[in-house]
Design an enzyme around this catalytic site. Sequence first.
Site, PDB file in Angstrom:
ATOM      1  N   LYS A 278       0.851  -1.187   0.000  1.00  0.00           N
ATOM      2  CA  LYS A 278       0.000   0.000   0.000  1.00  0.00           C
ATOM      3  C   LYS A 278       0.891   1.244   0.000  1.00  0.00           C
ATOM      4  CE  LYS A 278      -3.781  -2.174   2.588  1.00  0.00           C
ATOM      5  NZ  LYS A 278      -4.852  -2.031   1.597  1.00  0.00           N
ATOM      6  N   ARG A 353      -9.431 -12.552   1.721  1.00  0.00           N
ATOM      7  CA  ARG A 353     -10.125 -13.730   1.161  1.00  0.00           C
ATOM      8  C   ARG A 353      -9.241 -14.967   1.231  1.00  0.00           C
ATOM      9  NH1 ARG A 353     -10.516 -10.722  -4.580  1.00  0.00           N
ATOM     10  NH2 ARG A 353     -10.544  -8.985  -3.101  1.00  0.00           N
TER      11      ARG A 353
END
Length: 527
Positions: A278, A353
């Site tokens: 990020k 996920r």
Amino acid sequence: MAVESRWMPCRLKIEPNICCVDYDGIILVSGSDPGSDQPEPFKTVLYGVAQIDAALGVIGAVLPINLPAKRLIYSPTGPLNMDYHDVRSFAEAATKGIKRALKAGVKRPLLVLLPDERFENVELVTLLGALEGLYVPLEVREICPDRCYKACQLGVWSPICSKRLQGIVKLASALESGRYVARDIGGADPERMAPPRVEEYLAELFCGTNISMQVVSDQDTLLQEYPLFACVNRAASVIPRHAGRIIFLTYEPAGCVLETIMLVGKGVTYDTGGADIKCQGVMAGMSRDKCGAAACAGFMQVVNLLQPPTVKVVVALCVVRNSVGENCYVSDEVITAKSGARVRVGNTDAEGRMAMADALYHLKEMALCSVNPHLFTVATLTGHAVLTAGLGYTIAMDNAVARLASNSEKLQASGETMGDPFEISRIRREDFQAHEGRSEGDDVLQAMNQPSSKIPRGHQGPAAFLIKASGLHKHGTRSKKPLKYSHLDVAPSAGDLPEQPSGSPILALAKSFLLDKINIETAETKA
């Protein structure tokens, strides 16, 4: 009646006498015009002030009152448009009223709970809002023991019948205890709630209770049984204080099981993005990426206190740090999930996920031999969900089996009455197509190489991935063993820094699956 627990922001007490000398401030939350529907002596005081202050019914005030408490903190909801407003207005007014009372120097507040026939659960939601305003962050409590409580006691007075009031206070104490736990875990910094310390916190919380706890932390076991999780955990696993674990919490009711609720929570204690790091300032705040698991743990605390007689609950908390370094996983890797699906990594920042899929597989296998099971994943999963729903709303998505049972609609209705609102999205064919393998030997593509907020259907696709990667696609409506599954994206509702975590969707889940199974007025809670 008084309720006291270290897992509550203060001692909660029903006060039958509005003239009691034990309080130094009275907080009145109301959705009506000042001086109209409030009981005396509040009605006269508010009516008089309203004649000289037109803004009283919007911004409230701290007023003198001829009662032993001496101060009246009036915190109105403001005008309510019944076409669009909901019960959250009362929770927000209560939180605001508590904070204003504390600024006024009140140490022993007495909260007045007034009914309002326009909404369900007004008294309960108002009390929950007040308790939310009294929460003290875990780090503050540990660093400064003398600041553990903002108020030593919260008294509750109401004109409603005493039996009903007792039920409301019992229920509020259980629900707030769950949200308290969720705020502790979700809001603590990434070192205070690194995976091993989440385990320590929960071991202390559930020690000696009806909640059993099993922890999987051995790296070989994780690699064999939870290979997608182990992939995310790889970089952090070499740092003992950051090493991930999967924590199972189980509640077995004393009576006959009629329903089984099974939740998988995303507990990413810090998300750097991994190798797809990020950047541009978006890493700050990623300690909140564990709020899905935090809410699941908080929900289990509610279960622990209410002890529903016919509902079994199983929670899997996937607690991991998505670190970056020489041992981190990278895009283009192909990992074989526990279900046997070959998963190609498309973006290491889609770690949530990955962390949940194998735990979902294991709960799916357990569900096949469980009574009336319903599977959930709860996760701060996508920025796309925030853009879609806006802050304050959980997005619910059902597989085809859960959709036939109208599960999302039931959750939405429950959340509406509890001030824990939902929006509903539908998983469609395009979502499965987006995650089909692209190369020979791939079964599933984990993610695109763009953030979810930059791609179409960015919050529905991950739900389809979880169905495919866990093997749930083999248990649809036309299978021999159909299984209900719902994915809850709490990225919009969990709460971002600098605000405290909300604990969403604990209230809606409790309303949907627990509260109609118990008689709260007669139940013995352990709060």
